[in-house]
Scaffold this active site. Structure first.
Site, PDB file in Angstrom:
ATOM      1  N   ASP A   3      43.637  65.206  -1.819  1.00 39.01           N
ATOM      2  CA  ASP A   3      42.209  65.180  -2.251  1.00 39.01           C
ATOM      3  C   ASP A   3      41.623  66.309  -3.109  1.00 39.01           C
ATOM      4  OD1 ASP A   3      42.405  67.088  -0.392  1.00 39.01           O
ATOM      5  OD2 ASP A   3      40.747  66.082   1.016  1.00 39.01           O
ATOM      6  N   ASP A  40      42.726  71.046  -1.326  1.00 36.78           N
ATOM      7  CA  ASP A  40      43.524  70.984  -0.110  1.00 36.78           C
ATOM      8  C   ASP A  40      44.791  70.180   0.178  1.00 36.78           C
ATOM      9  OD1 ASP A  40      43.290  71.415   2.887  1.00 36.78           O
ATOM     10  OD2 ASP A  40      43.001  69.182   2.814  1.00 36.78           O
ATOM     11  N   TYR A  51      38.028  69.482   8.745  1.00 37.80           N
ATOM     12  CA  TYR A  51      38.532  70.422   9.509  1.00 37.80           C
ATOM     13  C   TYR A  51      37.670  71.092  10.445  1.00 37.80           C
ATOM     14  CZ  TYR A  51      42.417  69.793   5.910  1.00 37.80           C
ATOM     15  OH  TYR A  51      43.197  69.134   5.227  1.00 37.80           O
TER      16      TYR A  51
END
Ligand SMILES: *[C@@H]1O[C@H](CO)[C@@H](O)[C@H](O)[C@H]1NC(C)=O
Length: 444
Positions: free
Chosen positions: A105, A102, A253
């Site tokens: 990370d 993403d 998210y």
């Protein structure tokens, strides 16, 4: 070293701030802009071709899975080759190898990853003919996403939403090649639905089917059929993945804007790809539910993108946008990112003389396998994180969260909001750079 807990909180906060940067960048491409006057100083023109190439190269640094011989970002190696092995279907484990990490990370968050893929595809659909030799690389970047989404949607009754335990991943400072944190797969089903993640994947597959239409017709058809299937699933079994996948979604998210925007967005892309009236009817029946005062556009809220996409088919009320003004604003913002700003600093790694060198990114900070072949465990990366030295591996093309409101910037791994790159910041910028790369574009 700050505690892992504080660090994680910062990382999460950083993502939300990065989100606002994204909406800012994407507003340029969508040309739904708040009409602010921007002083455009005359200076040497930016090298958009170089920036375009680098913005796409960045995605090679984010690749998960088995890297192909064509991999150009050589310090990255194969990683996460067992992803999916925790899901058994008919006594066989799922193959979820591939896709993109993403940000800084090593988690594969499919909701923002799908948005990233949609934006790369939209960049090619609109501006592919301005990409020159970079078109091939852009298509490769899309395919790295779509090949993975084909795996993530292989079974009609489930859609994979996240791979990698986000809490455990964020508590380590480890390069992806060494990951030993649980690669938990989180997925949505008919009973535990996730319409936002599913519909965004449908949008990504539909947009990508258009991007591949002229170069790989059979792949394009495959993507389109899968998009239709996934959209049906998203629409028929409605609900937010917030609840269905728990810690896989929130607080990382969380879907704040609801899933109806993704359903409309998915239908709009499917209409563009198929010209089937039922998708258009779906858009018309639901578009009123969008908040007209919210022009946000990013991995969560799709409002502005929907408006621009459908404005290609319908009149936009009384609104008339002056193209020159919009282009000038877009150019000033792109140029700001590339170095025309008070600090004279490029916010794209590896572009220009001065750019962020201590970005918040595990793979970029920790030595590569070439430099350090021995395993580095969960907290073995801390010494590199804390070091005053610049990052060991240059993640060329990464656009970071960027400066504060007052144009100041802290090149520090601790300042997550400013120094972390994300895939969904870079993806929309690809289209912007392609547009300005067009030789005939003149800006007054
Ligand atoms: C998802 O969770 C967040 C945080 O709890 C909340 O603000 C948001 O409204 C939820 N979204 C949906 C669609 O339920």
């Amino acid at each position: 070293m700050e505690s892992a807990e504080t660090h994680r909180a910062k990382e999460e906060r950083g993502k939300r701030v990065a989100m606002s940067k994204v909406s800012c960048i994407v507003r340029m491409i969508t040309m739904i802009v708040v009409m602010v006057m921007v002083t455009v100083t005359k200076a040497a023109s930016m090298n958009y071709a170089e920036a375009l190439g680098k913005s796409i190269l960045f995605f090679e640094g984010q690749r998960s899975g088995k890297l192909p011989p064509s991999q150009r970002m050589k310090w990255r190696k194969d990683s996460a080759l067992s992803d999916g092995s925790d899901i058994q279907v008919n006594k066989l484990s799922m193959d979820l190898v591939g896709g993109y990490y993403d940000a800084g990370d090593n988690v594969k968050f499919n909701f923002p990853m799908a948005f990233t893929t949609t934006m790369l595809a939209w960049s090619v659909v609109e501006f592919g003919d301005s990409m020159g030799s970079e078109l091939k690389n852009a298509l490769d970047a899309i395919r790295w996403g779509t090949d993975y989404f084909i795996k993530a949607t292989k079974f009609p009754d489930k859609v994979v939403a996240v791979v990698g335990d986000p809490v455990k991943d964020h508590n380590c400072w480890e390069r992806p090649e060494d990951m030993d944190t649980p690669r938990t797969s989180y997925y949505v089903t008919q009973n535990k639905p996730g319409s936002e993640v599913s519909a965004e994947i449908a949008a990504a597959l539909a947009a990508s089917s258009i991007a591949f239409r002229s170069t790989d017709a059979s792949y394009s058809n495959f993507l389109l059929n899968r998009a239709i299937q996934v959209f049906d699933f998203a629409n028929k079994y409605r609900g937010s993945y917030n609840l269905s996948v728990g810690e896989g979604a929130c607080p990382f998210y969380c879907d704040y804007s609801g899933y109806v925007d993704e359903l409309i967005w998915g239908a709009a892309w499917l209409y563009k790809a198929t010209e089937t009236t039922s998708y258009w009817d779906f858009v018309k029946a639901n578009i009123q539910s969008i908040d007209n005062n919210n022009f946000e556009f990013g991995w969560d809220c799709k409002n502005a993108g929907i408006n621009v996409l459908v404005s290609q088919k319908i009149p936009c009320g009384q609104e008339v946008a002056d193209p020159t003004l919009l282009i000038n604003i877009a150019k000033s913002q792109a140029d700001y990112i590339l170095g025309k700003n008070p600090l004279g600093m490029s916010y794209m790694v590896g572009y220009g003389d001065k750019f962020p060198e201590k970005i918040h990114h595990r793979g970029s900070v920790v030595p590569s396998l070439d430099a350090h072949p021995q395993h580095l465990g969960c907290r073995d990366g801390d010494e590199y994180f804390k070091s005053d030295k610049t990052n060991l591996n240059v993640l060329i093309g990464a656009v970071v969260g960027g400066p504060a409101e007052d144009d100041s910037f802290q090149d520090s791994r601790l300042n997550v909001a400013q120094s972390e790159p994300t895939t969904y910041i870079n993806a929309p910028f690809v289209g912007v750079l392609a547009y300005f790369n067009k030789p005939t574009v003149t800006v007054s």
